[in-house]
Enzyme design. Structure first.
Site, PDB file in Angstrom:
ATOM      1  N   ASP A   1      -8.125  -3.641  -7.619  1.00  0.00           N
ATOM      2  CA  ASP A   1      -8.314  -2.703  -6.510  1.00  0.00           C
ATOM      3  C   ASP A   1      -8.287  -1.306  -7.103  1.00  0.00           C
ATOM      4  OD1 ASP A   1      -7.991  -3.190  -3.212  1.00  0.00           O
ATOM      5  OD2 ASP A   1      -7.671  -1.125  -3.884  1.00  0.00           O
TER       6      ASP A   1
ATOM      7  N   ARG B   1      -3.733  10.740   7.884  1.00  0.00           N
ATOM      8  CA  ARG B   1      -3.274  10.179   6.605  1.00  0.00           C
ATOM      9  C   ARG B   1      -2.836  11.264   5.624  1.00  0.00           C
ATOM     10  NH1 ARG B   1      -7.074   5.011   5.252  1.00  0.00           N
ATOM     11  NH2 ARG B   1      -6.713   3.895   7.172  1.00  0.00           N
TER      12      ARG B   1
HETATM   13  C1  LIG Z   1     -10.453  -3.681   3.791  1.00  0.00           C
HETATM   14  S1  LIG Z   1      -9.739  -4.037   2.236  1.00  0.00           S
HETATM   15  C2  LIG Z   1     -10.328  -5.675   1.954  1.00  0.00           C
HETATM   16  C3  LIG Z   1      -9.279  -6.587   1.351  1.00  0.00           C
HETATM   17  C4  LIG Z   1      -9.734  -8.033   1.109  1.00  0.00           C
HETATM   18  N1  LIG Z   1     -10.854  -8.090   0.213  1.00  0.00           N
HETATM   19  C5  LIG Z   1     -10.062  -8.723   2.411  1.00  0.00           C
HETATM   20  O1  LIG Z   1     -11.244  -8.842   2.768  1.00  0.00           O
HETATM   21  O2  LIG Z   1      -9.139  -9.157   3.107  1.00  0.00           O
HETATM   22  C6  LIG Z   1     -10.793  -3.063   1.145  1.00  0.00           C
HETATM   23  C7  LIG Z   1     -10.153  -2.810  -0.227  1.00  0.00           C
HETATM   24  O3  LIG Z   1     -11.156  -2.278  -1.099  1.00  0.00           O
HETATM   25  C8  LIG Z   1     -10.553  -1.320  -1.941  1.00  0.00           C
HETATM   26  N2  LIG Z   1     -11.595  -0.404  -2.471  1.00  0.00           N
HETATM   27  C9  LIG Z   1     -12.279   0.552  -1.825  1.00  0.00           C
HETATM   28  N3  LIG Z   1     -13.105   1.198  -2.662  1.00  0.00           N
HETATM   29  C10 LIG Z   1     -12.947   0.625  -3.879  1.00  0.00           C
HETATM   30  C11 LIG Z   1     -13.528   0.856  -5.163  1.00  0.00           C
HETATM   31  N4  LIG Z   1     -14.428   1.818  -5.376  1.00  0.00           N
HETATM   32  N5  LIG Z   1     -13.123   0.079  -6.183  1.00  0.00           N
HETATM   33  C12 LIG Z   1     -12.192  -0.897  -5.992  1.00  0.00           C
HETATM   34  N6  LIG Z   1     -11.603  -1.164  -4.808  1.00  0.00           N
HETATM   35  C13 LIG Z   1     -11.984  -0.404  -3.756  1.00  0.00           C
HETATM   36  C14 LIG Z   1      -9.539  -0.626  -1.024  1.00  0.00           C
HETATM   37  O4  LIG Z   1      -8.524   0.031  -1.744  1.00  0.00           O
HETATM   38  C15 LIG Z   1      -9.028  -1.781  -0.174  1.00  0.00           C
HETATM   39  O5  LIG Z   1      -7.825  -2.320  -0.679  1.00  0.00           O
END
Ligand SMILES: C[S@@+](CC[C@H](N)C(=O)[O-])C[C@H]1O[C@@H](n2cnc3c(N)ncnc32)[C@H](O)[C@@H]1O
Length: 277
Positions: free
Chosen positions: A148, A43
């Site tokens: 996010d 990445r």
């Molecule tokens: C795997 S995706 C899940 C998306 C959706 N909630 C689903 O279950 O389909 C995880 C998301 O969490 C966000 N994320 C990770 N750490 C975070 C943080 N500290 N605060 C806010 N968002 C975060 C990432 O950027 C990512 O878009």
């Protein structure tokens, strides 16, 4: 040393990996395991190429001297954004068949939901479709806050434009009702209708930093996000979620997440759904 390492375009050491994962963990709360070494390499290599840098040492210097602008790009490159429309569909059935009727029975005429860690918006729009369809039938108003940490996925979510492939499993009636099919240069894409988008607010929010809202939410979806956080971070976040929910609101987690040993402010009602006590 493996072949893959010999063939690397950029020299990437353990020291680089530890430096990047510490930076990322301190900011986002995501604990990065040793097996993420290759993922970090691939990445961040993309980022080196975009910036025309020759080495990871140069990238470390760049990151330190352009902290403000580059840090966002660095975090965006490292988040995992896997998602889909109506992923873990039982959560949307729960919203439709239990939460909405329950709130309407209490004469609540406005429903408010937070999609925390919304990625590119597919979770958020699945919530919005569920709410909008019920609202058409029962006449109530609704709003969704979608947040996010990653600004790039938020931009995509805000636009609400998806490859047709992403929506192919949705019922035809739903596609016709809530999506506009692209023509000409937008062929192959579908855009979420304005009617849905107008009730949704997209904002950047880092869940491990403090947050406070004027009004409580009826439901918080935070799915497939806390899985990467350490225990203390989860405990603190769930405590904040409890105070951001209405007195008997719901917290919905992802399929491999649990509040077991994390909080006594919620009771499990099955299917990774928790009710505030
Ligand atoms: C795997 S995706 C899940 C998306 C959706 N909630 C689903 O279950 O389909 C995880 C998301 O969490 C966000 N994320 C990770 N750490 C975070 C943080 N500290 N605060 C806010 N968002 C975060 C990432 O950027 C990512 O878009």
């Amino acid at each position: 040393m493996t072949m893959a390492r010999l063939e690397r375009d950029f020299h990437f050491t353990r020291k680089h990996f530890d430096y990047f994962r510490r930076l990322s963990q301190d900011y986002s709360g995501i604990v990065v395991a040793d097996n993420k070494y290759e993922m970090f390499y691939s990445r961040l290599t993309k980022r080196l190429r975009q910036l025309s840098l020759n080495s990871f040492d140069d990238y470390v210097s760049y990151l330190e001297s352009h902290r403000e602008e580059e840090f966002t790009e660095f975090i965006n490159a490292l988040t995992t954004n896997l998602t889909s429309f109506f992923r873990e569909s039982h959560h949307f059935q729960f919203l439709q068949n239990q939460v909405i009727p329950q709130l309407l029975q209490r004469n609540q005429r406005r429903i408010s939901i937070w999609s925390a860690g919304c990625s590119v918006g597919e979770e958020t729009y699945s919530i919005a479709i569920t709410l909008a369809e019920a609202a058409q039938q029962h006449g109530f108003s609704w709003e969704v806050l979608a947040t996010d940490i990653d600004t790039a996925v938020l931009d995509q979510a805000r636009q609400g434009v998806y490859l047709l492939e992403r929506v192919k499993n949705l019922p035809i009636a739903q596609k016709k009702r809530w999506f506009l099919k692209g023509k000409g240069k937008n062929e192959g894409y579908a855009k979420i209708s304005r009617e849905l988008r107008k009730n949704i607010r997209f904002e950047q929010l880092n869940l491990i930093q403090g947050f406070r809202f004027d009004k409580p939410f009826d439901v918080i979806f935070c799915r497939n996000v806390v899985i990467y956080f350490d225990r203390d971070t989860k405990v603190e976040l769930v405590r904040r979620f409890a105070s951001s929910l209405s007195s008997d609101g719901y917290l919905i987690l992802g399929h491999s997440e649990s509040l077991h040993g994390i909080s006594d402010q919620f009771r499990s009602i099955g299917n990774t759904i928790y009710e505030r006590i």
